[in-house]
Design a protein around this motif. Structure first.
Motif, PDB file in Angstrom:
ATOM      1  N   GLU A   1       0.849  -1.183   0.000  1.00 26.38           N
ATOM      2  CA  GLU A   1       0.000   0.000   0.000  1.00 26.38           C
ATOM      3  C   GLU A   1       0.889   1.239   0.000  1.00 26.38           C
ATOM      4  O   GLU A   1       1.996   1.216   0.548  1.00 26.38           O
ATOM      5  N   PRO A   2       0.415   2.322  -0.597  1.00 26.48           N
ATOM      6  CA  PRO A   2       1.240   3.538  -0.592  1.00 26.48           C
ATOM      7  C   PRO A   2       1.398   4.095   0.818  1.00 26.48           C
ATOM      8  O   PRO A   2       0.532   3.915   1.672  1.00 26.48           O
ATOM      9  N   TRP A   3       2.503   4.770   1.027  1.00 25.59           N
ATOM     10  CA  TRP A   3       2.794   5.377   2.318  1.00 25.59           C
ATOM     11  C   TRP A   3       2.343   6.819   2.294  1.00 25.59           C
ATOM     12  O   TRP A   3       2.726   7.596   1.426  1.00 25.59           O
ATOM     13  N   VAL A   4       1.501   7.186   3.247  1.00 29.36           N
ATOM     14  CA  VAL A   4       1.049   8.561   3.371  1.00 29.36           C
ATOM     15  C   VAL A   4       2.048   9.276   4.274  1.00 29.36           C
ATOM     16  O   VAL A   4       2.249   8.884   5.419  1.00 29.36           O
ATOM     17  N   LYS A   5       2.683  10.319   3.748  1.00 31.38           N
ATOM     18  CA  LYS A   5       3.806  10.955   4.434  1.00 31.38           C
ATOM     19  C   LYS A   5       3.475  11.413   5.852  1.00 31.38           C
ATOM     20  O   LYS A   5       4.280  11.301   6.755  1.00 31.38           O
TER      21      LYS A   5
ATOM     22  N   TRP B   1       4.817   2.861  15.206  1.00 36.36           N
ATOM     23  CA  TRP B   1       4.183   1.542  15.241  1.00 36.36           C
ATOM     24  C   TRP B   1       3.272   1.307  14.054  1.00 36.36           C
ATOM     25  O   TRP B   1       2.701   0.240  13.906  1.00 36.36           O
ATOM     26  N   ALA B   2       3.112   2.305  13.192  1.00 40.40           N
ATOM     27  CA  ALA B   2       2.171   2.207  12.076  1.00 40.40           C
ATOM     28  C   ALA B   2       2.639   1.162  11.064  1.00 40.40           C
ATOM     29  O   ALA B   2       3.827   1.033  10.778  1.00 40.40           O
ATOM     30  N   THR B   3       1.684   0.412  10.538  1.00 40.56           N
ATOM     31  CA  THR B   3       1.975  -0.594   9.525  1.00 40.56           C
ATOM     32  C   THR B   3       0.999  -0.462   8.373  1.00 40.56           C
ATOM     33  O   THR B   3       0.013   0.272   8.455  1.00 40.56           O
ATOM     34  N   LYS B   4       1.295  -1.183   7.313  1.00 37.37           N
ATOM     35  CA  LYS B   4       0.415  -1.234   6.151  1.00 37.37           C
ATOM     36  C   LYS B   4       0.431  -2.650   5.608  1.00 37.37           C
ATOM     37  O   LYS B   4       1.290  -3.458   5.961  1.00 37.37           O
ATOM     38  N   LYS B   5      -0.515  -2.973   4.762  1.00 37.50           N
ATOM     39  CA  LYS B   5      -0.598  -4.304   4.148  1.00 37.50           C
ATOM     40  C   LYS B   5       0.387  -4.404   2.989  1.00 37.50           C
ATOM     41  O   LYS B   5       0.570  -3.460   2.231  1.00 37.50           O
ATOM     42  N   ALA B   6       0.999  -5.574   2.880  1.00 36.65           N
ATOM     43  CA  ALA B   6       1.886  -5.861   1.750  1.00 36.65           C
ATOM     44  C   ALA B   6       1.646  -7.294   1.304  1.00 36.65           C
ATOM     45  O   ALA B   6       1.296  -8.156   2.100  1.00 36.65           O
TER      46      ALA B   6
ATOM     47  N   PHE C   1       7.642   2.130   5.701  1.00 41.40           N
ATOM     48  CA  PHE C   1       8.736   2.431   4.775  1.00 41.40           C
ATOM     49  C   PHE C   1       9.018   1.312   3.779  1.00 41.40           C
ATOM     50  O   PHE C   1       9.789   1.496   2.843  1.00 41.40           O
ATOM     51  N   ILE C   2       8.400   0.147   3.931  1.00 45.52           N
ATOM     52  CA  ILE C   2       8.625  -0.967   2.999  1.00 45.52           C
ATOM     53  C   ILE C   2       7.872  -0.698   1.698  1.00 45.52           C
ATOM     54  O   ILE C   2       6.701  -0.344   1.707  1.00 45.52           O
TER      55      ILE C   2
END
Length: 91
Positions: A42-46, A52-57, A70-71
């Motif tokens: 998922e795109p990273w919102v600056k 601790w924030a994560t996103k789906k990959a 940052f991944i």
């Protein structure tokens, strides 16, 4: 179905031990950590910079997991096979 958590992280040429009972696989012993390539992230919102924030990959086996913000796609990551979580970025 019982082995789905393990199966979704299997890659070609990966050495594993398979425990069988009555010719049915009941457990797969994976290495403690594995390296996988991220194919979608998922795109990273600056402004979203909480530590601790994560996103789906999505990784090369099409399994999904949470990774740090940052991944990005096409990076390689290390996954802990006991917790099924991101461990670190491959340097």
């Amino acid at each position: 179905e019982k082995l789905w958590d393990q199966i979704k992280f299997l890659k070609d040429d990966m050495e594993v031990s398979i425990m069988k009972w009555n010719w049915n696989a009941i457990n797969i012993d994976l290495p403690p950590s594995i390296i996988m390539e991220v194919i979608e992230a998922e795109p990273w919102v600056k402004w979203d910079s909480a530590t601790w924030a994560t996103k789906k990959a999505k990784i090369e086996t099409w399994a999904e997991l949470n990774v740090p913000l940052f991944i990005e796609a096409w990076e390689k990551i290390v996954i802990n096979t006991e917790t099924w979580e991101y461990k670190e970025r491959v340097k």
